[in-house]
Design a protein around this motif. Structure first.
Motif, PDB file in Angstrom:
ATOM      1  N   PHE A 256     -28.775 -13.670 -61.899  1.00  0.00           N
ATOM      2  CA  PHE A 256     -28.683 -14.060 -63.103  1.00  0.00           C
ATOM      3  C   PHE A 256     -27.618 -15.030 -63.705  1.00  0.00           C
ATOM      4  CE2 PHE A 256     -30.485  -9.676 -61.756  1.00  0.00           C
ATOM      5  CZ  PHE A 256     -31.630  -9.904 -62.835  1.00  0.00           C
ATOM      6  N   ARG A 257     -27.931 -15.659 -64.636  1.00  0.00           N
ATOM      7  CA  ARG A 257     -26.662 -16.859 -65.137  1.00  0.00           C
ATOM      8  C   ARG A 257     -25.764 -16.509 -66.214  1.00  0.00           C
ATOM      9  NH1 ARG A 257     -24.832 -21.832 -64.089  1.00  0.00           N
ATOM     10  NH2 ARG A 257     -26.457 -22.166 -62.447  1.00  0.00           N
TER      11      ARG A 257
ATOM     12  N   SER B 181     -21.774 -19.037 -54.654  1.00  0.00           N
ATOM     13  CA  SER B 181     -21.267 -20.962 -54.311  1.00  0.00           C
ATOM     14  C   SER B 181     -20.950 -20.676 -56.044  1.00  0.00           C
ATOM     15  CB  SER B 181     -22.685 -21.193 -54.494  1.00  0.00           C
ATOM     16  OG  SER B 181     -24.073 -20.578 -54.447  1.00  0.00           O
ATOM     17  N   ASP B 182     -21.625 -20.182 -57.125  1.00  0.00           N
ATOM     18  CA  ASP B 182     -21.076 -20.118 -58.219  1.00  0.00           C
ATOM     19  C   ASP B 182     -20.935 -19.230 -59.370  1.00  0.00           C
ATOM     20  OD1 ASP B 182     -21.214 -21.281 -61.255  1.00  0.00           O
ATOM     21  OD2 ASP B 182     -23.034 -22.334 -60.631  1.00  0.00           O
ATOM     22  N   CYS B 183     -19.537 -18.824 -59.749  1.00  0.00           N
ATOM     23  CA  CYS B 183     -18.634 -17.688 -60.411  1.00  0.00           C
ATOM     24  C   CYS B 183     -19.701 -17.255 -61.583  1.00  0.00           C
ATOM     25  CB  CYS B 183     -17.805 -17.713 -60.463  1.00  0.00           C
ATOM     26  SG  CYS B 183     -16.391 -17.867 -58.802  1.00  0.00           S
TER      27      CYS B 183
ATOM     28  N   THR C 159     -18.712 -26.492 -62.631  1.00  0.00           N
ATOM     29  CA  THR C 159     -19.177 -26.429 -61.393  1.00  0.00           C
ATOM     30  C   THR C 159     -19.933 -25.003 -61.310  1.00  0.00           C
ATOM     31  OG1 THR C 159     -17.780 -26.573 -59.976  1.00  0.00           O
ATOM     32  CG2 THR C 159     -18.903 -28.278 -59.992  1.00  0.00           C
ATOM     33  N   GLY C 160     -18.617 -23.277 -61.618  1.00  0.00           N
ATOM     34  CA  GLY C 160     -19.022 -22.492 -61.274  1.00  0.00           C
ATOM     35  C   GLY C 160     -18.075 -22.289 -59.463  1.00  0.00           C
ATOM     36  N   LYS C 161     -17.775 -23.312 -59.296  1.00  0.00           N
ATOM     37  CA  LYS C 161     -16.674 -23.134 -57.681  1.00  0.00           C
ATOM     38  C   LYS C 161     -15.643 -22.494 -58.130  1.00  0.00           C
ATOM     39  CE  LYS C 161     -15.228 -26.308 -53.713  1.00  0.00           C
ATOM     40  NZ  LYS C 161     -15.253 -27.432 -53.134  1.00  0.00           N
TER      41      LYS C 161
ATOM     42  N   ILE D   1     -18.758  -4.791 -61.117  1.00  0.00           N
ATOM     43  CA  ILE D   1     -18.041  -5.606 -60.380  1.00  0.00           C
ATOM     44  C   ILE D   1     -16.447  -5.561 -60.869  1.00  0.00           C
ATOM     45  CG2 ILE D   1     -17.889  -8.128 -59.153  1.00  0.00           C
ATOM     46  CD1 ILE D   1     -20.613  -8.299 -60.410  1.00  0.00           C
ATOM     47  N   ALA D   2     -15.504  -4.401 -59.797  1.00  0.00           N
ATOM     48  CA  ALA D   2     -14.188  -5.156 -60.028  1.00  0.00           C
ATOM     49  C   ALA D   2     -13.414  -6.077 -59.232  1.00  0.00           C
ATOM     50  CB  ALA D   2     -13.516  -4.113 -59.491  1.00  0.00           C
ATOM     51  N   ASP D   3     -13.706  -7.699 -59.438  1.00  0.00           N
ATOM     52  CA  ASP D   3     -13.450  -8.223 -58.755  1.00  0.00           C
ATOM     53  C   ASP D   3     -12.991  -9.854 -60.126  1.00  0.00           C
ATOM     54  OD1 ASP D   3     -12.513 -10.145 -57.232  1.00  0.00           O
ATOM     55  OD2 ASP D   3     -14.618 -10.520 -55.421  1.00  0.00           O
ATOM     56  N   SER D   4     -11.743 -10.566 -59.877  1.00  0.00           N
ATOM     57  CA  SER D   4     -11.665 -11.661 -60.597  1.00  0.00           C
ATOM     58  C   SER D   4     -11.940 -13.408 -59.849  1.00  0.00           C
ATOM     59  CB  SER D   4      -9.856 -11.546 -61.229  1.00  0.00           C
ATOM     60  OG  SER D   4      -9.538 -12.071 -62.110  1.00  0.00           O
ATOM     61  N   LYS D   5     -12.065 -14.168 -60.705  1.00  0.00           N
ATOM     62  CA  LYS D   5     -12.084 -15.263 -60.415  1.00  0.00           C
ATOM     63  C   LYS D   5     -11.486 -16.575 -60.829  1.00  0.00           C
ATOM     64  CE  LYS D   5     -14.815 -13.772 -56.159  1.00  0.00           C
ATOM     65  NZ  LYS D   5     -14.351 -13.804 -54.827  1.00  0.00           N
ATOM     66  N   THR D   6     -10.928 -17.455 -60.350  1.00  0.00           N
ATOM     67  CA  THR D   6     -10.937 -18.490 -61.494  1.00  0.00           C
ATOM     68  C   THR D   6     -11.548 -19.520 -60.800  1.00  0.00           C
ATOM     69  OG1 THR D   6      -8.324 -17.687 -61.020  1.00  0.00           O
ATOM     70  CG2 THR D   6      -8.421 -20.466 -61.576  1.00  0.00           C
TER      71      THR D   6
END
Length: 250
Positions: free
Chosen positions: A167-168, A155-157, A196-198, A186-191
């Motif tokens: 952990f924030r 819910s929050d990247c 909001t971190g959504k 953590i082998a990942d990528s997020k946009t």
């Protein structure tokens, strides 16, 4: 006049899409090339074989005492995610994976050694290997698995979960020297939307915003990497876009 406005909206949408894709591709490229010395190349789908200056080497299961290490022959940092069932290198961690952190090639009196997850293993020329049983086995690291325990909050990247604790991630940067125990990768990528971190799904990124409703959204692209424990209680370091950021327990 309406046609002109419509054309302008379409053009802005296209430019926004191109910019987002460009940032995303660059972040992935940055993670794949980070801090890895070009003269050391691991073989495709292999965690225990690599090429160094034209020679093929195999990491053996022979542990070397730290006191027996000589000088650093090649300093580098490389992380691989290994499927414990197939023993192949994969792109994302899960409950059946182990993360291996390689950090330095060292001289020995009778050869070379390499650091894997904080321990040192003797390296042999692949041509000198007498039996496959001498090769480093993934069984040695199964207890190091953090699959299912280390993840990005759904819910929050901006939040990373480790052992069911949240952990924030902050904007504070720590140096490599401050990193303690290796926890995993953590082998990942997020946009995502910065406020909001959504997460913004990739399907949404490929859509043109004709209405301009998302023009006010501040988007962020995070490329996640290694995670380490820090000396301060309740803190970890999460690699974001090739920098280690402090993440604090919520």
């Amino acid at each position: 006049m309406k046609k002109v406005l419509f054309c302008l909206v379409v053009l802005f949408g296209i430019f926004d899409l191109i910019a987002c894709n460009s940032i995303y591709n660059k972040s992935l490229e940055l993670y794949q090339s980070k801090k890895f010395h070009k003269s050391i190349k691991f073989h495709n789908h292999s965690f225990n074989q690599f090429t160094y200056k034209g020679n093929n080497y195999t990491i053996t299961n022979h542990i070397v005492d730290e006191n027996d290490l000589g000088t650093v022959k090649e300093g580098f940092l490389k992380t691989l995610v290994i499927d414990t069932k197939t023993q192949k290198v994969i792109s994302k961690s899960n409950k059946d994976t182990v993360s291996l952190a390689y950090s330095g090639l060292y001289n020995l009196s009778d050869g070379l050694a390499i650091s894997v997850n904080g321990s040192y293993y003797k390296v042999s020329l692949s041509s000198d290997l007498k039996s496959n049983n001498e090769m480093l086995s993934i069984e040695r690291f199964k207890n190091d698995s953090v699959g299912g325990q280390l993840a990005i909050d759904s819910s929050d990247c901006r939040i990373v979960k480790f052992k069911n604790k949240k952990f924030r991630v902050s904007s504070e940067i720590v140096s490599d020297d401050e990193l303690k125990e290796f926890l995993g990768v953590i082998a990942d990528s997020k946009t995502f939307i910065l406020d909001t971190g959504k997460e913004i799904p990739k399907s949404e990124l490929n859509k043109i915003d004709y209405s301009g409703s998302s023009s006010d959204e501040k988007r962020e692209v995070w490329d996640y990497g290694e995670v380490y424990l820090l000396a301060e209680e309740g803190t970890i370091a999460v690699e974001i876009n090739n920098e280690y950021r402090i993440a604090r327990l919520e």
